[in-house]
Scaffold this motif. Structure first.
Motif, PDB file in Angstrom:
ATOM      1  N   ALA B 143      39.223 103.553  87.581  1.00  0.00           N
ATOM      2  CA  ALA B 143      39.378 102.091  87.611  1.00  0.00           C
ATOM      3  C   ALA B 143      38.569 101.442  86.495  1.00  0.00           C
ATOM      4  CB  ALA B 143      38.945 101.544  88.968  1.00  0.00           C
ATOM      5  N   ASN B 144      37.358 101.957  86.257  1.00  0.00           N
ATOM      6  CA  ASN B 144      36.512 101.364  85.217  1.00  0.00           C
ATOM      7  C   ASN B 144      37.099 101.582  83.826  1.00  0.00           C
ATOM      8  OD1 ASN B 144      33.699 101.883  83.380  1.00  0.00           O
ATOM      9  ND2 ASN B 144      33.852 100.004  84.573  1.00  0.00           N
ATOM     10  N   ILE B 145      37.628 102.762  83.573  1.00  0.00           N
ATOM     11  CA  ILE B 145      38.248 103.029  82.268  1.00  0.00           C
ATOM     12  C   ILE B 145      39.405 102.055  82.035  1.00  0.00           C
ATOM     13  CG2 ILE B 145      39.671 104.697  80.997  1.00  0.00           C
ATOM     14  CD1 ILE B 145      37.924 106.933  82.255  1.00  0.00           C
ATOM     15  N   ALA B 146      40.232 101.890  83.048  1.00  0.00           N
ATOM     16  CA  ALA B 146      41.390 100.994  82.907  1.00  0.00           C
ATOM     17  C   ALA B 146      40.949  99.552  82.643  1.00  0.00           C
ATOM     18  CB  ALA B 146      42.254 101.074  84.159  1.00  0.00           C
ATOM     19  N   VAL B 233      43.631  87.778  79.961  1.00  0.00           N
ATOM     20  CA  VAL B 233      44.738  87.107  80.626  1.00  0.00           C
ATOM     21  C   VAL B 233      44.907  87.789  81.975  1.00  0.00           C
ATOM     22  CG1 VAL B 233      45.970  86.362  78.567  1.00  0.00           C
ATOM     23  CG2 VAL B 233      46.392  88.637  79.486  1.00  0.00           C
ATOM     24  N   GLU B 234      45.428  87.067  82.937  1.00  0.00           N
ATOM     25  CA  GLU B 234      45.593  87.635  84.280  1.00  0.00           C
ATOM     26  C   GLU B 234      46.356  88.956  84.197  1.00  0.00           C
ATOM     27  OE1 GLU B 234      44.309  86.608  87.007  1.00  0.00           O
ATOM     28  OE2 GLU B 234      45.473  87.494  88.626  1.00  0.00           O
ATOM     29  N   HIS B 235      45.776  89.980  84.783  1.00  0.00           N
ATOM     30  CA  HIS B 235      46.402  91.311  84.712  1.00  0.00           C
ATOM     31  C   HIS B 235      46.068  92.079  85.971  1.00  0.00           C
ATOM     32  CE1 HIS B 235      47.641  95.196  83.034  1.00  0.00           C
ATOM     33  NE2 HIS B 235      46.518  95.681  83.522  1.00  0.00           N
ATOM     34  N   LYS B 236      47.060  92.705  86.575  1.00  0.00           N
ATOM     35  CA  LYS B 236      46.812  93.534  87.760  1.00  0.00           C
ATOM     36  C   LYS B 236      47.390  94.909  87.511  1.00  0.00           C
ATOM     37  CE  LYS B 236      46.654  89.826  91.128  1.00  0.00           C
ATOM     38  NZ  LYS B 236      47.172  89.239  92.362  1.00  0.00           N
ATOM     39  N   GLU B 237      46.602  95.915  87.863  1.00  0.00           N
ATOM     40  CA  GLU B 237      47.024  97.287  87.599  1.00  0.00           C
ATOM     41  C   GLU B 237      46.601  98.157  88.768  1.00  0.00           C
ATOM     42  OE1 GLU B 237      45.696  98.470  83.728  1.00  0.00           O
ATOM     43  OE2 GLU B 237      46.055 100.605  84.129  1.00  0.00           O
ATOM     44  N   SER B 238      47.455  99.106  89.103  1.00  0.00           N
ATOM     45  CA  SER B 238      47.136 100.003  90.209  1.00  0.00           C
ATOM     46  C   SER B 238      47.315 101.448  89.743  1.00  0.00           C
ATOM     47  CB  SER B 238      48.079  99.678  91.370  1.00  0.00           C
ATOM     48  OG  SER B 238      47.823 100.509  92.444  1.00  0.00           O
ATOM     49  N   ILE B 239      46.307 102.254  89.953  1.00  0.00           N
ATOM     50  CA  ILE B 239      46.367 103.655  89.518  1.00  0.00           C
ATOM     51  C   ILE B 239      46.453 104.521  90.768  1.00  0.00           C
ATOM     52  CG2 ILE B 239      45.108 105.489  88.311  1.00  0.00           C
ATOM     53  CD1 ILE B 239      43.632 103.130  86.842  1.00  0.00           C
ATOM     54  N   VAL B 249      37.992  99.168  93.331  1.00  0.00           N
ATOM     55  CA  VAL B 249      38.597  98.000  92.696  1.00  0.00           C
ATOM     56  C   VAL B 249      37.600  97.369  91.735  1.00  0.00           C
ATOM     57  CG1 VAL B 249      39.536  95.684  93.085  1.00  0.00           C
ATOM     58  CG2 VAL B 249      40.022  97.509  94.718  1.00  0.00           C
ATOM     59  N   TYR B 250      38.045  97.070  90.528  1.00  0.00           N
ATOM     60  CA  TYR B 250      37.255  96.270  89.583  1.00  0.00           C
ATOM     61  C   TYR B 250      38.012  94.977  89.304  1.00  0.00           C
ATOM     62  CZ  TYR B 250      33.694  99.652  88.121  1.00  0.00           C
ATOM     63  OH  TYR B 250      32.616 100.486  88.081  1.00  0.00           O
ATOM     64  N   ILE B 251      37.276  93.874  89.314  1.00  0.00           N
ATOM     65  CA  ILE B 251      37.830  92.585  88.890  1.00  0.00           C
ATOM     66  C   ILE B 251      36.847  92.031  87.873  1.00  0.00           C
ATOM     67  CG2 ILE B 251      38.463  90.247  89.595  1.00  0.00           C
ATOM     68  CD1 ILE B 251      38.906  91.352  92.440  1.00  0.00           C
ATOM     69  N   VAL B 413      41.028  90.343  85.005  1.00  0.00           N
ATOM     70  CA  VAL B 413      41.668  91.665  85.012  1.00  0.00           C
ATOM     71  C   VAL B 413      41.306  92.341  86.326  1.00  0.00           C
ATOM     72  CG1 VAL B 413      41.776  93.922  83.879  1.00  0.00           C
ATOM     73  CG2 VAL B 413      41.514  91.835  82.491  1.00  0.00           C
ATOM     74  N   GLU B 414      42.298  92.842  87.035  1.00  0.00           N
ATOM     75  CA  GLU B 414      42.063  93.483  88.348  1.00  0.00           C
ATOM     76  C   GLU B 414      42.690  94.881  88.328  1.00  0.00           C
ATOM     77  OE1 GLU B 414      43.357  91.229  91.916  1.00  0.00           O
ATOM     78  OE2 GLU B 414      44.366  93.094  92.445  1.00  0.00           O
ATOM     79  N   VAL B 415      41.845  95.879  88.551  1.00  0.00           N
ATOM     80  CA  VAL B 415      42.343  97.263  88.552  1.00  0.00           C
ATOM     81  C   VAL B 415      41.954  97.931  89.871  1.00  0.00           C
ATOM     82  CG1 VAL B 415      42.350  99.471  87.363  1.00  0.00           C
ATOM     83  CG2 VAL B 415      41.967  97.381  86.050  1.00  0.00           C
TER      84      VAL B 415
END
Lengths: 432, 420
Positions: B143-146, B233-239, B249-251, B413-415
């Protein structure tokens, strides 16, 4: 007062060892350990309760730990309603504060700027007998602890370790890990936790340790002022009577799960922590894995078979496990590394260790001990683990006992304990 | 206790600064040292060279193989370790006072004449690649890398390669790559050594001068310029990582400033109020009140040495509670940005930060790291004495203005990483 072994009013002086003094609060049996060191403006206050996951049974595994969490939810004088919540009171002054639970003990501690020592003592005293332990606090805290459990389950090592203990121990409560089984975490009642609290959280089942920047007579007065209000427990503190049946043959456990690399754990039963053989196990541990010239580093890591090693060699109150863990490189065969570990044990059983290995191991441990006195928390933490196994002087006399270990002693423990019938072998096999 | 009175600082030789502090601990000394280097000075096409070159330092020298070095350390119960960060090569050691000469000579020998053998490189690669394969299962690392890949441009020191990219880069590294990097970086010019414990400064400085004299001059390559982080910019990603019972989760987003900026400390205090410790807002609500997580917190990261840093909130959630957990976290972030913080929160966190600062002086390791880090940043030793006053001088307006200036709740940014 403190260093001439005289006890202030209300206390019995019990003994001194390597600068650490033991007192007993006459009114209720609270044991107090002190070591004044005024080199930094910091003091550590720690309360060790002589209760851990070893005192649990089926249906309420993990209760000691869940109770430890609830102990932060408020007590008579320190609570949110009064604006004196424990975290707020202590973190606002920059204190390091936490609690931990393990097999044989539960400890609560504060590392504080020394002028705030009294606040730490007041808080620990208050929650020793006046913790709220409300059901409305347990419900959200249960999911917090469950997430802690889930985080542990993310780790292949944690899962393998739990399986090895559960396989090696069938009757004794070391069978289950301190965090407990998921269904017990979810379902144990608040009443059961209160019962646990009312059985074990008493001054006569606790040790208060004070290390760092304080004047001993003043600190003891504060202990008396706050903890002196508590009576002894009405009933004797119950002990664990469940004994592990003799193991009669090798045991094996395999965990398969999605992953990239394997793990091998080779475990053998060890004597109780206070047994004299414990010191030889500490020497053996150093010889096997500490440093690049250690045996397993040369035979496993240096052969490209593992990325790292971990020796689980902690002494416990009851018989424990001596576990050699190897974290394998990709595509390394578990069997190959297991055989190397067992062959190394055979070599030591047959040929012993060298005097040079013994000398190096003792030097390493001696240095570890010197550094374990770096900082008030480090000393309190080390005493906490010694208290857990049954004698705080295990810490102060440790190096002397280590220096008495001979090469023959190490060979003897390998012959006696590291035998097939007492072994539990665990493999983590990654599913790709 | 004032650092300016307790710390003896001297340039023992051109390119070596020594900072020593005697404490009451008996017989033992902790050493924390560094020289400028790290991935910033590695070739632009393979930053992994810095990590591998540093990891090779303890694999033997021209004079001693790794077993001889290990035997020396084991026989005196001492430890030395080396590591590489973005801007420095770091070394730490602890030893008995009587062994300082042995340890300093060994550190200098390892830094100056590592053997850099082919077989050791291959062995090291096997281990490092094994660890990287294991990291693929690590929900927090993934999550941190992303997050960092989304916030920063690829040439920024805070950008991170994917694990597969790192594996490819490490496989390519040759002994020649390591030798070239070593020739440029591992030398005199920017060596700093902080020693704390049972030390006599004059004796120690004499030992340092004698032992580190073997290093040739450092010849650091020019560092290429990098662009500050892109505006989020607002971004959501799920690994997706299979068989995981907890997700990470990182925000977060970039802040565009570094530690030396005048707004840094007010912003740091604002983020501390949001999630710096257990009594901060996130732990009190998302964990303590709602029971949605075991761990949640917020902080500023990677903002030292002229690098623009980022702030982030990190938390773990059960997959079945993750939606609720993220909603609750965002609610707290929104309340914090829209309403700001209160005077009492600012005053409490001032006490917390100043008190923690004092508690951090409890160990020789804590002191040595603090002294070294301060000197690396070019700050006078008196900064360590002034720090509590700097914290106490921050006003509520500065804190709330920092939130408004550097935090944009609509563009986070939310991963998430886990079995989702």
């Amino acid at each position: 007062m403190s260093n001439n072994n005289l006890a202030p009013d209300g206390f019995n002086f019990i003994q001194e060892s390597h600068g650490i003094n033991e007192y007993n609060l006459k009114s209720n049996g609270l044991r107090v350990l002190t070591l004044s060191d005024r080199s930094a403006p910091v003091a550590t206050f720690m309360v060790t309760y002589h209760v851990g996951s070893r005192n649990e049974a089926i249906g309420y595994t993990g209760s000691t730990h869940l109770l430890e969490h609830l102990m932060f939810k408020g007590s008579r004088n320190f609570n949110k309603e009064k604006g004196t919540a424990i975290w707020d009171e202590l973190q606002s002054i920059g204190a390091q504060i936490n609690a931990t639970t393990w097999n044989d003990r539960t400890n609560y501690f504060e590392v504080v700027p020394s002028e705030h020592l009294e606040k730490a003592i007041a808080i620990e005293s208050d929650r020793m007998r006046y913790a709220f332990l409300r059901d409305e606090d347990r419900q959200p805290e249960m999911t917090v602890v469950r997430n802690e459990f889930e985080r542990g389950e993310n780790s292949p090592f944690d899962v393998l370790d739990k399986n090895i203990w559960a396989t090696a121990y069938q009757a004794h409560p070391y069978h289950h890990s301190t965090i407990g089984w998921r269904s017990d975490i979810e379902n144990v009642s608040t009443d059961r936790l209160k019962e646990f609290y009312n059985v074990y959280y008493w001054p006569n089942n606790a040790t208060a340790t004070i290390i760092g920047d304080f004047e001993t007579s003043e600190a003891l007065e504060m202990v008396k002022k706050y903890f002196g209000e508590h009576p002894k427990s009405d009933n004797p503190i119950p002990d664990v009577y469940t004994a592990e049946p003799d193991q009669e043959g090798e045991r094996r456990v395999v965990v398969k799960r999605t992953g990239q690399t394997g793990i091998v754990g080779v475990a053998h039963k060890t004597p109780v922590g206070l047994h004299q053989d414990t010191y030889a196990f500490q020497i053996l541990s150093k010889i096997l894995t500490d440093g690049k010239s250690s045996r397993f580093y040369k035979s496993i890591v240096d052969k490209g078979l593992a990325t790292s090693l971990f020796m689980y060699d902690f002494p416990f109150k009851d018989n424990g496990l001596f576990i050699s863990y190897a974290f394998l490189t990709p595509d390394t065969d578990n069997q190959k590394v297991e055989s190397i570990i067992l062959n190394e044990y055979s070599k030591i059983a047959n040929d012993g260790i060298t005097q040079n290995e013994l000398k190096k191991a003792k030097a390493q441990i001696s240095s570890d001990i010197s550094f374990s006195r770096d900082g008030s928390y480090a000393i309190a933490g080390a005493l906490n683990e010694a208290l857990a196994i049954g004698d705080w002087k295990f810490y102060t006399n440790f190096i002397e006992n280590i220096n008495n270990v001979s090469a023959k002693d190490v060979q003897s423990i390998v012959k006696k304990y590291l035998v097939e019938d007492q072994s539990t072998i665990g493999w983590f096999i990654p599913k790709k | 206790m004032l650092f300016k009175n307790k710390v003896n600082e001297i340039e023992v030789k051109q390119g070596i600064r020594s900072l020593t502090m005697a404490t009451a601990i008996k017989d033992v000394v902790t050493i924390s040292g560094s020289l400028e280097g790290g991935s910033l000075y590695a070739p632009i096409d393979n930053k992994q060279i810095a990590n591998i070159a540093t990891a090779m330092i303890d694999k033997g020298t021209d004079q001693k193989d790794k077993y001889e070095i290990s035997d020396i350390l084991d026989s005196i119960g001492a430890e030395i370790s080396f590591s590489s960060s973005s801007n420095h090569i770091n070394f730490t050691a602890h030893c008995m006072k009587k062994d300082l000469k042995t340890i300093m000579h060994l550190i200098a020998e390892q830094l100056s004449t590592p053997s850099l053998k082919e077989n050791e490189l291959e062995l090291l690669k096997t281990r490092v690649l094994g660890n990287l394969e294991r990291n693929k299962e690590d929900t927090r690392k993934q999550a941190n890398i992303a997050l960092l890949r989304k916030i920063y441009y690829p040439d920024h020191p805070n950008f991170r390669s994917t694990i597969d990219e790192s594996i490819k880069l490490i496989k390519k590294i040759s002994i020649e790559n390591l030798q070239n990097y070593h020739d440029q970086v591992f030398g005199l010019g920017s060596v700093r050594i902080a020693s704390v414990g049972d030390v006599d400064p004059d004796n120690l400085n004499s030992i340092i001068k004698d032992s580190f004299g073997v290093l040739k001059a450092q010849n650091l390559p020019d560092v290429s310029e990098f662009d500050t982080a892109q505006k989020s910019v607002e971004h959501k990603e799920s690994i997706h990582i299979p068989d995981k019972t907890s997700a990470d989760v990182y925000i977060g987003q970039s802040i565009g400033i570094d530690q030396d900026h005048k707004d840094y400390i007010p912003l740091m205090m604002a983020i501390y109020i949001l999630g710096g410790n257990f009594s901060a807002r996130l732990m009190q609500t998302v964990r303590d009140k709602e029971g949605l997580t075991y761990g949640i917190g917020s902080s500023i990261s990677s903002a030292s040495y002229k690098r623009d840093g980022y702030w982030s909130t990190w938390a773990t959630f059960s997959p079945e509670l993750i939606k609720k957990g993220i909603e609750s976290t965002r609610k707290q972030i929104n309340l914090w940005t829209s309403n700001g913080v209160s005077q009492s929160e600012v005053e409490t966190k001032k006490q917390t930060i100043v008190g923690s600062y004092k508690v951090g002086m409890d160990t020789t390791g804590g002191l040595a790291n603090r002294i070294l880090s301060n000197d690396e940043k070019g700050r006078d030793i008196s900064y360590l004495d002034d720090y509590p006053n700097i914290i106490n001088s921050v006003s509520i307006d500065q804190v709330n203005n920092a939130i408004k200036t550097y935090v944009d709740p609509l563009n986070l940014v939310e991963v998430s990483a886990g079995t989702l």
